[in-house]
Scaffold this motif. Structure first.
Motif, PDB file in Angstrom:
ATOM      1  N   LEU A  93       1.006  -1.258   0.024  1.00  0.00           N
ATOM      2  CA  LEU A  93       0.170  -0.084  -0.028  1.00  0.00           C
ATOM      3  C   LEU A  93       0.767   1.261   0.001  1.00  0.00           C
ATOM      4  O   LEU A  93       0.772   2.207  -0.796  1.00  0.00           O
ATOM      5  N   LYS A 124       1.068   4.051  -2.966  1.00  0.00           N
ATOM      6  CA  LYS A 124       0.736   5.139  -2.571  1.00  0.00           C
ATOM      7  C   LYS A 124       1.742   6.396  -3.131  1.00  0.00           C
ATOM      8  O   LYS A 124       1.556   7.391  -3.714  1.00  0.00           O
ATOM      9  N   THR A 135      -5.726   3.937  -1.666  1.00  0.00           N
ATOM     10  CA  THR A 135      -5.484   3.122  -1.122  1.00  0.00           C
ATOM     11  C   THR A 135      -6.524   2.952   0.347  1.00  0.00           C
ATOM     12  O   THR A 135      -6.948   3.951   0.623  1.00  0.00           O
TER      13      THR A 135
END
Length: 770
Positions: free
Chosen positions: A319, A323, A338
C-alpha cells in the motif's frame, strides 16, 4: 356523553385553515414515523398520503396521491404528503394544493446520510420494500438530486430538521397545533454547513498527512514485512493511507455532525487486493510499478469510476509503495486511493461503497487457501461458488472472470456488492501451481495482463451502469428485447395474476430501482467475459444485441456451442427449479411454469415457460415438441380466459419472439390494450406487433407441417414505424401511439381474427364490421 356542537362553533371550526405538510427527506429519514406520531396525539384531523400504500395498501401513483390529498382537504382535514419529494419537480404538484383556505408547509428531514442509510439497510417489512443492501445505493443517488425547498416555490412555511432534536421540536409543534391555529410564515431552522465542511476537510487532510508521514517512517523499519495478518481489521481500527473523498466526509461527519456522502458523486467503484504479492510471492517493487502503470493507463480512458487498492493493515508495504508511486505519477487521489480494511466489509465497517470487488483467486476457482480468496467466498456465501461454477471450471494466469452476485448473497445485501471479479496473477511460489521459476520477464507480462483484464471487465460494468443512470434507452445500452424480465431472478414481490405489478414508491424512486439499484442488476449481465485462454470467450451481449440475438455461436475445441450471457439465465433457472422461486411463479405443472412478467407491457402479461432443459428458444423446437407446445398454448389460453371472465374488455394474444433475449422457451400471454408504463419505446412495441412476434397457433401449425417454425429475426423489424395494432395507422412516438390506442375502436386485422389468434375472439365486432 357526546358534546353538543353549536352551528356557530361548527362554522368557526370550518373557518380554520387546513394545512398541507409536504415532508421531504431521503428513505430512512423518518417521514412515516413523523406522520404517525403527529396523527396519534394531534387535536387536528390529519390524512396521511403515502404513495407506497395509496392503492388499497399497495404502491400507487402520484396522481392517486394528489386525488387523496384533494379529497382530504374537501373534508376540512389537513394532509401529510409522505413521499421523498427531494426534487422541486417532484413536489410542485402538491404545492399547488395551497390557496386562500389552505397553507402549504414543508418539513425537511435533512438528517445525515449515514443515519438514513443505516435505518434503510436494517429495516424489514418496509411499505415500499426499500431495505437491505440496495437501500444504500438508492439513498446516496437520491441525495445527489436533493434540491432544498424555497419559499418562492409557494410554501408559506419551511421547517428544516437536521438532527433528532430538530425533529422532536417539529413533532411537538405540529402535535400541539389546534384545529383553528396557524403557524408563522417563513423559513426556520436552516443552517449553512459550508464553513464546517471546509473546516472538517482541512482538519482531516492534515490528520491524514501527519499519519502518512508517520507511517512511512514505520515502514522503513519493516522492509521484510509484506502483510500483517490481523483478522478483522477495519478502517476504524487503522489508518487510511490515502485520504478519499468518502473518508473526508466520514471524518467531517464524526467531527461536525454533517451528512456523509452528500458531496460524493455516484460513481462505480472497484476495490481490489494486490495480486500475487502474498501467497504467490511476487516482488513488491515490481508489483507496485505494474499496479500504478495499469491504473494510470486505465483512468486516462474511463470517466466517473474509482479504483481502490485494499489491504488489511496499515503496515502493508504494498500500500505504501503504491501510494508513493501514484503520487509521483500525479494520479488523482479521488479516482485512485488505498484503503485499510477487510475487503468483504468495506461498507459496514469502513463506510466505503464499492459495487465491484476483485478476488485474488486460485486456478480452480474454489474456496479455501486462506487470504482474500477464502474470505470473499465465505462472505458471499454458497451463491458465489455456485454462480462461479456456472461460468467456468478454472482460470489461467493473467485472466479474469466476472461473476454477478445473486440478491440473496450477504455481500450484496450488507455491502452492496453486485459483482465479484475473480483474477489470477503469476506465481513465484514453488509450492503453488503454475510456478514461473523466478522468470520475472514472463511474470510481469502476466501480471500486467491480469490487471488489464480486471480493469477491462470493471469498465464494461461501469459503462453500462452509468448509461442506465443517465436514462439511456435500450439501444444505447444494448438491452435485450425482454430486459424487463431480467430481474425475475431477483424478484421480491408476491404478486398474483389479479394484482398489477407493484408501482414504485415515487417517480424518482421508480427511476432509481429500475435504472440504478436494479439498474446495477441489469449491468450484471452486460459484460461477463471469461478470458480462460486466448482462443475461448463467452458471448458479449453488447455485440450480440447488434445482431438481434442474446448469444453467439463459437467454435471451441472443434465444437460449435452457444454461450448465453448471465443476464439471460433468469427464466432458465426458474423453469428448471420452480420450487426455489415460489414467490415468482403462479402455477407449476409437470411440463410448464407460469409467472407474471415483472414489467408487463400491457395490463396483463404472463409468461408460460417450458420446463424442458435444452429448449432455449423457438429455433430449438422440432416435431417431437409438438405436444409441449400444445400444452403451453392450452395453459396460456386458460389464463387468458380466466382474466377475460373477470374483465370482459381484455383480449389476449399468445405467441413467441422469433429471437428471445432470455434463455428458455417461453410463451407470451399478453392483453392487447398495451396499457403499461413499462412500454416505453419502439423496440418494446415492435417486438409484439410485427412479424417478429409469432402467434402460437401458427408456430404449432408450421412445426406439424414442416418440422420447424419460421423465424422472422430481421433486425429491421425493430426499427419499423409505429403502427396501431388495430387500424394500422402510423404514429410518430409512443405517447401519441398510446393516446390513439386508448380511443381506437377499429376491428383487429383479418389475420388476427382467425381462430385462436385472439382470446377470446371478438366475434361480435367482426360481424358488425362485415
Amino acid at each position: 356523553m357526546a358534546k353538543l356542537v353549536s352551528k356557530e362553533e361548527t362554522k368557526e371550526e370550518m373557518n380554520g385553515k387546513s394545512i398541507v405538510v409536504i415532508l421531504m427527506g431521503a428513505p430512512g429519514s423518518g417521514k412515516s414515523t413523523f406522520c404517525e406520531n403527529v396523527m396519534k396525539s394531534s387535536n387536528r384531523t390529519w390524512v396521511r398520503v403515502c404513495q407506497d400504500t395509496i392503492a388499497n395498501g399497495k404502491a400507487g401513483t402520484k396522481a392517486q396521491c394528489i386525488k387523496r390529498a384533494v379529497d382530504g382537504l374537501k373534508d376540512g382535514k389537513s394532509v401529510f404528503i409522505d413521499r421523498c419529494n427531494l426534487e422541486r419537480e417532484q413536489r410542485s404538484e402538491f404545492v399547488k394544493l395551497g390557496g386562500r383556505e389552505v397553507d402549504v408547509h414543508a418539513v425537511v428531514l435533512d438528517l445525515p446520510a449515514r443515519i438514513c442509510i443505516s435505518r434503510s439497510v436494517k429495516r424489514t417489512g418496509h411499505e415500499g420494500n426499500l431495505q437491505g443492501g440496495r437501500a444504500a445505493a438508492v439513498v446516496n443517488k437520491m441525495l445527489q438530486k436533493k434540491e432544498l425547498p424555497k419559499l418562492s416555490e409557494g410554501f408559506s412555511r419551511i421547517t428544516f430538521c437536521q438532527n433528532d432534536s430538530d425533529v422532536q421540536g417539529a413533532l411537538d409543534m405540529y402535535t400541539g397545533l389546534g384545529a383553528k391555529e396557524t403557524l408563522p410564515s417563513g423559513c426556520f431552522g436552516q443552517k449553512n454547513p459550508d464553513a464546517k465542511v471546509q473546516q472538517g476537510i482541512m482538519k482531516f487532510l492534515k490528520k491524514a498527512e501527519d499519519s502518512s508521514t508517520k507511517e512511512s517512517k514505520v515502514d522503513n523499519s519493516h522492509h521484510s514485512v509484506a502483510f500483517e495478518e490481523t483478522k478483522g481489521s477495519s478502517v476504524d481500527e487503522s489508518i487510511n493511507i490515502t485520504p478519499s473523498i468518502d473518508n473526508v466526509n466520514k471524518e467531517v461527519k464524526e467531527e461536525e455532525d454533517l451528512p456523509m456522502y452528500s458531496s460524493v458523486p455516484a460513481v462505480s467503484t472497484l476495490a481490489f487486493p494486490s495480486i500475487s504479492t502474498s501467497d504467490f510471492q511476487f516482488n513488491l517493487e515490481k508489483a507496485s510499478d505494474i499496479i500504478v502503470e495499469e491504473v494510470e493507463k486505465f483512468l486516462k480512458n474511463v470517466e466517473n469510476v474509482r479504483l481502490v487498492l485494499v489491504d488489511l493493515t496499515h503496515r502493508s508495504k504494498i500500500l505504501n509503495l503504491v501510494k508513493a508511486k501514484a503520487s509521483q505519477a500525479n494520479i488523482d487521489s479521488k479516482k485512485f486511493f488505498t484503503f485499510v480494511g477487510d475487503i468483504t466489509q468495506l461498507y459496514t465497517q469502513g463506510g466505503l461503497c464499492c459495487n465491484v470487488i476483485a478476488n485474488a483467486a486460485n486456478w480452480r476457482l474454489k474456496p479455501g487457501g486462506g487470504g482474500v480468496n477464502a474470505a470473499i467466498f465465505k462472505a458471499a456465501g454458497p451463491a458465489l461458488e455456485t454462480a462461479t461454477e456456472e461460468r467456468a471450471a478454472s482460470l489461467n494466469p493473467g485472466s479474469s472472470l466476472v461473476v454477478p452476485l445473486p440478491l440473496s448473497s450477504p455481500l450484496y445485501e450488507k455491502e452492496g456488492v453486485t459483482h465479484v471479479i475473480h483474477i489470477l496473477g503469476p506465481n513465484m511460489n514453488p509450492n503453488r501451481p503454475n510456478f514461473l521459476n523466478n522468470d520475472y520477464s514472463k511474470g510481469c507480462n502476466v501480471l500486467r495482463k491480469a490487471y488489464s483484464s480486471l480493469f477491462e471487465d470493471f469498465a464494461s460494468i461501469a459503462q453500462t451502469q452509468q448509461t442506465i443512470e443517465k436514462g439511456g434507452d435500450e439501444q444505447s445500452v444494448a438491452r435485450p428485447l425482454e430486459l424487463d424480465q431480467v430481474l425475475l431472478e431477483r424478484r421480491s414481490t408476491n404478486d398474483f395474476p389479479n394484482n398489477d405489478q407493484k408501482t414504485k414508491r415515487e417517480d424518482t424512486y421508480e427511476s432509481e430501482r429500475n435504472k440504478k439499484c436494479k439498474g446495477l442488476e441489469i449491468a450484471l449481465g452486460t459484460h461477463h467475459v471469461s478470458k480462460l485462454n486466448d482462443n475461448a470467450s463467452v458471448s458479449d451481449p453488447t455485440q450480440a444485441t447488434k445482431k438481434n440475438t442474446p448469444f453467439k455461436k463459437e467454435k471451441i475445441g472443434g465444437k460449435i456451442s452457444k454461450s448465453w450471457g448471465s443476464w439471460a439465465q433468469a427464466l432458465h433457472h426458474i423453469a428448471l427449479n420452480p420450487e426455489k422461486h415460489k414467490n415468482d411463479v403462479i402455477e407449476i405443472l409437470d411440463d410448464v411454469v407460469v409467472l407474471n412478467d415483472l414489467y408487463p407491457k400491457a395490463r396483463k402479461h404472463l409468461l408460460v415457460l417450458a420446463r424442458t432443459d435444452g429448449l432455449d428458444h423457438l429455433a430449438d423446437v422440432g416435431e417431437e415438441h409438438l405436444q409441449l407446445l400444445r400444452n403451453m398454448h392450452a395453459v396460456g389460453e386458460k389464463w387468458a380466459k380466466q382474466f377475460s371472465s373477470d374483465d370482459a374488455s381484455l383480449i389476449f394474444r399468445l405467441g413467441y419472439h422469433s429471437v428471445p433475449s432470455l434463455r428458455q422457451l417461453h410463451l407470451h400471454v399478453i392483453s392487447q390494450d398495451f396499457n403499461s408504463t413499462h412500454l416505453k419505446n419502439k423496440k418494446h412495441w415492435n417486438s409484439f406487433n410485427t412479424a417478429f412476434f409469432r402467434d402460437s397457433v401458427d408456430v404449432i401449425d408450421e412445426i406439424s407441417k414442416d418440422g420447424k417454425a419460421k423465424l422472422n429475426s430481421d433486425e429491421k423489424l425493430m426499427s419499423m414505424e409505429l403502427r396501431c395494432h388495430r387500424c394500422r395507422s402510423a404514429h410518430p412516438n409512443i405517447p401519441r401511439l398510446k393516446s390513439h390506442i386508448n380511443n381506437c375502436q377499429a376491428s383487429f386485422p383479418p389475420n388476427l381474427l382467425q381462430e385462436d389468434h385472439l382470446i377470446p375472439l371478438p366475434i361480435r365486432r367482426m360481424e358488425t364490421d362485415e
